[in-house]
Design an enzyme around this catalytic site. Structure first.
Site, short mmCIF file in Angstrom:
data_model
loop_
_atom_site.label_atom_id
_atom_site.label_comp_id
_atom_site.label_asym_id
_atom_site.label_seq_id
_atom_site.Cartn_x
_atom_site.Cartn_y
_atom_site.Cartn_z
N GLU A 136 -7.24 -7.01 7.34
CA GLU A 136 -7.07 -5.46 6.99
C GLU A 136 -7.96 -5.09 5.42
O GLU A 136 -8.05 -6.03 4.85
CB GLU A 136 -5.58 -5.13 6.65
CG GLU A 136 -5.02 -5.96 5.90
CD GLU A 136 -3.69 -4.95 5.57
OE1 GLU A 136 -3.41 -4.05 4.96
OE2 GLU A 136 -2.47 -5.72 6.06
N LYS B 207 -5.49 5.85 2.55
CA LYS B 207 -5.00 4.93 3.09
C LYS B 207 -4.54 5.27 4.75
O LYS B 207 -3.98 6.29 4.84
CB LYS B 207 -3.53 4.53 2.78
CG LYS B 207 -2.64 3.25 3.17
CD LYS B 207 -1.59 3.11 2.54
CE LYS B 207 -1.02 1.89 2.89
NZ LYS B 207 0.44 1.49 2.24
N VAL C 59 -1.99 -2.22 8.93
CA VAL C 59 -1.83 -3.09 10.14
C VAL C 59 -2.23 -2.27 11.38
O VAL C 59 -2.93 -2.71 12.18
CB VAL C 59 -0.45 -3.78 10.15
CG1 VAL C 59 -0.06 -4.56 11.50
CG2 VAL C 59 -0.39 -4.65 8.90
N LYS D 57 8.07 -7.72 6.09
CA LYS D 57 8.54 -7.40 4.65
C LYS D 57 9.74 -7.68 4.00
O LYS D 57 10.53 -7.09 4.77
CB LYS D 57 7.81 -6.29 4.21
CG LYS D 57 6.08 -6.34 4.23
CD LYS D 57 5.57 -4.97 3.75
CE LYS D 57 4.15 -4.94 3.68
NZ LYS D 57 3.57 -4.61 5.20
#
Length: 303
Positions: A23, A84, A104, A155
């Site tokens: 990524e 983004k 992702v 995460k």
């Protein structure tokens, strides 16, 4: 829509050589310049060292790209005018000629369009804590897109038990490499048992091939615990996450801004140790992803 491929990625795909997608938000939004470019190059080198070809993914001036040159990496690293993009944002990025670092979900989508089956990242998104109902697009992309994703787990700032439940609901196979415990990004044990343990890249490739043969149609998640030498103490990171979550709520941070806010706070309060751990786990994931891609290429199980 076929992405533009760099010459080395195109050659590898044409000959059936192993390729690993990477990524680009680590370049555009994850770290300051020039550290981001240094880490991006180091991750690519880690993939090459294991015998695979790296394909860093991004959108550059409205073109889907798999495999970036030095000028592309520098542009994304400086970040000026770079947005983004999750998978839902790709259409707008293409139509409006934007340059974007891919999350992702977007990286998975572009990798699949390019014919790349293995992708290495840091950690995936998931179900956020609390009752707000915020769920990352990473999960729905895993349910829809046949790409194997190597990460260091979900995460730590997220609700990991609920995320694992959601992945089960979405029929996404989840395995942990070399451990019976599912990891939590900075720490090796989230407190949750892993749905499945596999101990070699060859086992992972075999399970992935058998899963694909059933016609499941989903991706596969491989959780790779952060190397023990770089893991942060679970008690410390848990307390700091709770404090960062309270700060986010007090400051009115919402939606897609929550994760970068929390990660930034964690890096500050751990005096940079969180960032160092982040770099090491990304490198570890890239190495494992490359070994899986090599195993798949050797056995002819990825088409």
């Amino acid at each position: 829509m076929k992405p533009d491929l760099s010459d080395d990625v195109a050659r590898a795909l044409a000959t059936g050589a192993p390729v690993v997608a990477l990524e680009s938000t680590i370049l555009s939004h994850g770290m300051p310049w020039p550290r981001n470019a240094e880490v991006g190059r180091a991750v690519e080198d880690a993939v090459r060292a294991e015998g695979a070809v790296p394909a860093t993914v991004a959108v550059v001036e409205g073109r889907l790209r798999a495999g970036l040159g030095a000028a592309d990496i520098e542009r994304l690293g400086h970040g000026e005018g770079v947005v983004k993009a999750a998978s839902r944002d790709l259409g707008a990025a293409v139509a409006l000629g934007r340059t974007a670092g891919t999350t992702v979900s977007a990286t998975m989508r572009i990798a699949r369009l390019a014919g790349i089956g293995v992708f290495a990242t840091g950690g995936i998104g998931g179900v956020h804590r609390g009752e707000g109902g915020d769920v990352s697009a990473d999960l729905t992309e895993l349910a829809a897109t046949d790409v194997l994703v190597v990460c260091a787990g979900v995460k730590s700032i997220l609700d990991i038990p609920r995320t694992l439940e959601m992945l089960e609901t979405l029929r996404v196979p989840v395995v942990t490499y070399g451990s019976d415990r599912f990891p939590a990004f900075y720490t090796r044990d989230s407190g949750c048992a892993s749905p499945e343990r596999l101990d070699t890249s060859e086992q992972i490739a075999a399970v992935r091939a058998a899963t694909r043969a059933t016609g499941l149609g989903t991706g596969m998640l491989v959780a790779n615990p952060i190397p023990e030498a770089h893991a942060l103490p679970a008690e410390e990171i848990g307390a700091e996450i709770d404090a960062a979550l309270r700060a986010a709520e007090a400051e009115g941070v919402r939606g897609k801004d929550v994760t970068p806010f929390l990660l930034g706070r964690l890096n500050a309060v751990t005096e940079g140790r969180a960032l160092g751990a982040n770099v090491e786990l990304v490198l570890s994931n890239a190495r494992l992803a490359a070994r899986i891609a090599v195993a798949e290429a050797s056995s002819g199980t990825w088409v």
